[in-house]
Write a protein that holds these residues in place. Structure first.
Motif, PDB file in Angstrom:
ATOM      1  N   LEU A  32      28.187 -28.486 100.950  1.00  0.00           N
ATOM      2  CA  LEU A  32      29.098 -27.379 101.262  1.00  0.00           C
ATOM      3  C   LEU A  32      30.533 -27.676 100.821  1.00  0.00           C
ATOM      4  O   LEU A  32      31.336 -26.762 100.660  1.00  0.00           O
ATOM      5  CB  LEU A  32      29.111 -27.087 102.760  1.00  0.00           C
ATOM      6  CG  LEU A  32      27.944 -26.313 103.327  1.00  0.00           C
ATOM      7  CD1 LEU A  32      28.043 -26.232 104.845  1.00  0.00           C
ATOM      8  CD2 LEU A  32      27.875 -24.914 102.736  1.00  0.00           C
TER       9      LEU A  32
ATOM     10  N   ILE B  95      29.308 -22.884 112.391  1.00  0.00           N
ATOM     11  CA  ILE B  95      27.943 -22.833 111.844  1.00  0.00           C
ATOM     12  C   ILE B  95      26.945 -23.261 112.917  1.00  0.00           C
ATOM     13  O   ILE B  95      25.915 -22.609 113.122  1.00  0.00           O
ATOM     14  CB  ILE B  95      27.828 -23.689 110.563  1.00  0.00           C
ATOM     15  CG1 ILE B  95      28.603 -23.027 109.419  1.00  0.00           C
ATOM     16  CG2 ILE B  95      26.363 -23.922 110.184  1.00  0.00           C
ATOM     17  CD1 ILE B  95      28.769 -23.901 108.188  1.00  0.00           C
TER      18      ILE B  95
ATOM     19  N   PHE C  55      20.734 -19.364 109.744  1.00  0.00           N
ATOM     20  CA  PHE C  55      20.948 -18.836 108.390  1.00  0.00           C
ATOM     21  C   PHE C  55      20.681 -17.333 108.350  1.00  0.00           C
ATOM     22  O   PHE C  55      21.415 -16.584 107.707  1.00  0.00           O
ATOM     23  CB  PHE C  55      20.062 -19.570 107.376  1.00  0.00           C
ATOM     24  CG  PHE C  55      20.715 -20.771 106.747  1.00  0.00           C
ATOM     25  CD1 PHE C  55      21.128 -20.749 105.428  1.00  0.00           C
ATOM     26  CD2 PHE C  55      20.935 -21.932 107.476  1.00  0.00           C
ATOM     27  CE1 PHE C  55      21.731 -21.852 104.836  1.00  0.00           C
ATOM     28  CE2 PHE C  55      21.537 -23.037 106.907  1.00  0.00           C
ATOM     29  CZ  PHE C  55      21.946 -22.997 105.587  1.00  0.00           C
TER      30      PHE C  55
ATOM     31  N   MET D 105      23.547 -15.518 109.986  1.00  0.00           N
ATOM     32  CA  MET D 105      24.725 -15.503 109.110  1.00  0.00           C
ATOM     33  C   MET D 105      24.457 -14.705 107.831  1.00  0.00           C
ATOM     34  O   MET D 105      25.359 -14.507 107.027  1.00  0.00           O
ATOM     35  CB  MET D 105      25.161 -16.935 108.772  1.00  0.00           C
ATOM     36  CG  MET D 105      25.703 -17.694 109.964  1.00  0.00           C
ATOM     37  SD  MET D 105      26.280 -19.356 109.566  1.00  0.00           S
ATOM     38  CE  MET D 105      24.729 -20.243 109.335  1.00  0.00           C
TER      39      MET D 105
ATOM     40  N   VAL E 238      22.639 -15.525 105.156  1.00  0.00           N
ATOM     41  CA  VAL E 238      22.740 -16.357 103.959  1.00  0.00           C
ATOM     42  C   VAL E 238      21.419 -17.093 103.773  1.00  0.00           C
ATOM     43  O   VAL E 238      20.720 -17.390 104.737  1.00  0.00           O
ATOM     44  CB  VAL E 238      23.914 -17.366 104.026  1.00  0.00           C
ATOM     45  CG1 VAL E 238      25.247 -16.656 104.075  1.00  0.00           C
ATOM     46  CG2 VAL E 238      23.774 -18.301 105.213  1.00  0.00           C
TER      47      VAL E 238
ATOM     48  N   LYS F 151      25.836 -19.111  98.999  1.00  0.00           N
ATOM     49  CA  LYS F 151      26.145 -17.960  99.854  1.00  0.00           C
ATOM     50  C   LYS F 151      26.857 -18.397 101.126  1.00  0.00           C
ATOM     51  O   LYS F 151      27.783 -17.727 101.586  1.00  0.00           O
ATOM     52  CB  LYS F 151      24.869 -17.178 100.198  1.00  0.00           C
ATOM     53  CG  LYS F 151      24.316 -16.395  99.034  1.00  0.00           C
ATOM     54  CD  LYS F 151      23.050 -15.653  99.432  1.00  0.00           C
ATOM     55  CE  LYS F 151      22.445 -14.928  98.242  1.00  0.00           C
ATOM     56  NZ  LYS F 151      21.153 -14.288  98.601  1.00  0.00           N
ATOM     57  N   LEU F 152      26.433 -19.527 101.695  1.00  0.00           N
ATOM     58  CA  LEU F 152      27.098 -20.026 102.895  1.00  0.00           C
ATOM     59  C   LEU F 152      28.518 -20.474 102.568  1.00  0.00           C
ATOM     60  O   LEU F 152      29.455 -20.192 103.315  1.00  0.00           O
ATOM     61  CB  LEU F 152      26.298 -21.169 103.521  1.00  0.00           C
ATOM     62  CG  LEU F 152      26.856 -21.752 104.818  1.00  0.00           C
ATOM     63  CD1 LEU F 152      27.072 -20.679 105.884  1.00  0.00           C
ATOM     64  CD2 LEU F 152      25.932 -22.845 105.344  1.00  0.00           C
ATOM     65  N   ARG F 153      28.679 -21.148 101.431  1.00  0.00           N
ATOM     66  CA  ARG F 153      30.015 -21.581 101.006  1.00  0.00           C
ATOM     67  C   ARG F 153      30.939 -20.375 100.846  1.00  0.00           C
ATOM     68  O   ARG F 153      32.097 -20.415 101.266  1.00  0.00           O
ATOM     69  CB  ARG F 153      29.917 -22.367  99.698  1.00  0.00           C
ATOM     70  CG  ARG F 153      31.170 -23.147  99.369  1.00  0.00           C
ATOM     71  CD  ARG F 153      31.060 -23.926  98.069  1.00  0.00           C
ATOM     72  NE  ARG F 153      29.988 -24.913  98.089  1.00  0.00           N
ATOM     73  CZ  ARG F 153      28.950 -24.911  97.244  1.00  0.00           C
ATOM     74  NH1 ARG F 153      28.837 -23.986  96.324  1.00  0.00           N
ATOM     75  NH2 ARG F 153      28.033 -25.843  97.320  1.00  0.00           N
TER      76      ARG F 153
ATOM     77  N   LYS G  93      30.737 -17.616 102.398  1.00  0.00           N
ATOM     78  CA  LYS G  93      30.914 -16.986 103.708  1.00  0.00           C
ATOM     79  C   LYS G  93      31.840 -17.802 104.624  1.00  0.00           C
ATOM     80  O   LYS G  93      32.263 -17.324 105.679  1.00  0.00           O
ATOM     81  CB  LYS G  93      29.557 -16.795 104.373  1.00  0.00           C
ATOM     82  CG  LYS G  93      29.600 -15.901 105.587  1.00  0.00           C
ATOM     83  CD  LYS G  93      28.203 -15.532 106.017  1.00  0.00           C
ATOM     84  CE  LYS G  93      28.218 -14.550 107.137  1.00  0.00           C
ATOM     85  NZ  LYS G  93      28.182 -13.180 106.720  1.00  0.00           N
TER      86      LYS G  93
END
Length: 187
Positions: free
Chosen positions: A87, A99, A120, A123, A125, A130-132, A134
């Motif tokens: 990340l 998170i 996940f 969120m 993602v 996608k998480l990065r 977000k």
């Protein structure tokens, strides 16, 4: 969701991980079913509701497999460290707490398969990229007073459990008076 008790929040998370429903859909269905997850699922499908998520659970599962411990079906400290590296954040970065809050992680520095997948999904993602992307939104959640309080309470429960474990390791628990004194010191 900030007015729900811990058990209700857990049921919302479980319901969402099974159905892919939004928080609002989950709460509505669970309320109609008296907070029974099974009953809520029946309500969800009998009303013809559709999942609101567009995540690929297979991708989430592959990520889980990438980070999980080789000897246990959990993501432990080493896997979390690799997750943070991917990340591009430090494990101590506040976003990791947010998170973990979304994953509803029961134990600090551990994620179960269910926590990982439901987090996940919650969120919305299904990849590290996608998480990065977000993460600014996750950081911004802390500016909302209600969400800040929820994350604070979540973190506080972790800290309380860690303090209890530390005290129990240091105290002769056969001495009941000492045990209760230490327990009261925590609260």
């Amino acid at each position: 969701m900030n007015r729900l008790n811990r058990q209700q929040k857990d049921r919302v998370t479980q319901f969402r991980s099974i159905t892919g429903a939004s928080d609002k859909q989950a709460i509505d269905c669970l309320r109609q079913a008296g907070w029974s997850v099974e009953g809520g699922i029946e309500v969800f499908y009998s009303m013809g509701m559709q999942p609101t998520t567009t995540v690929d659970t297979r991708s989430i599962e592959q990520l889980y497999q990438k980070y999980k411990d080789p000897h246990q079906d959990m993501i432990l400290a080493d896997g979390i460290s690799r997750f943070c590296d991917d990340l591009g954040v430090e494990p101590s970065d506040i976003v990791m707490l947010v998170i973990s809050y979304h994953m509803n992680a029961n134990i600090m520095c551990e994620y179960s398969r269910e926590e990982w997948i439901s987090g996940f999904t919650k969120m919305n993602v299904d990849s590290i990229d996608k998480l990065r992307s977000k993460m600014p939104e996750l950081r911004a959640e802390l500016r909302d007073p209600h969400r800040y309080q929820e994350v604070y309470n979540f973190a506080f429960s972790w800290a309380r459990e860690v303090r209890l474990l530390l005290l129990l390791c240091l105290v002769d628990v056969s001495d009941t008076a000492c045990f209760w004194y230490c327990l009261n010191m925590l609260w």
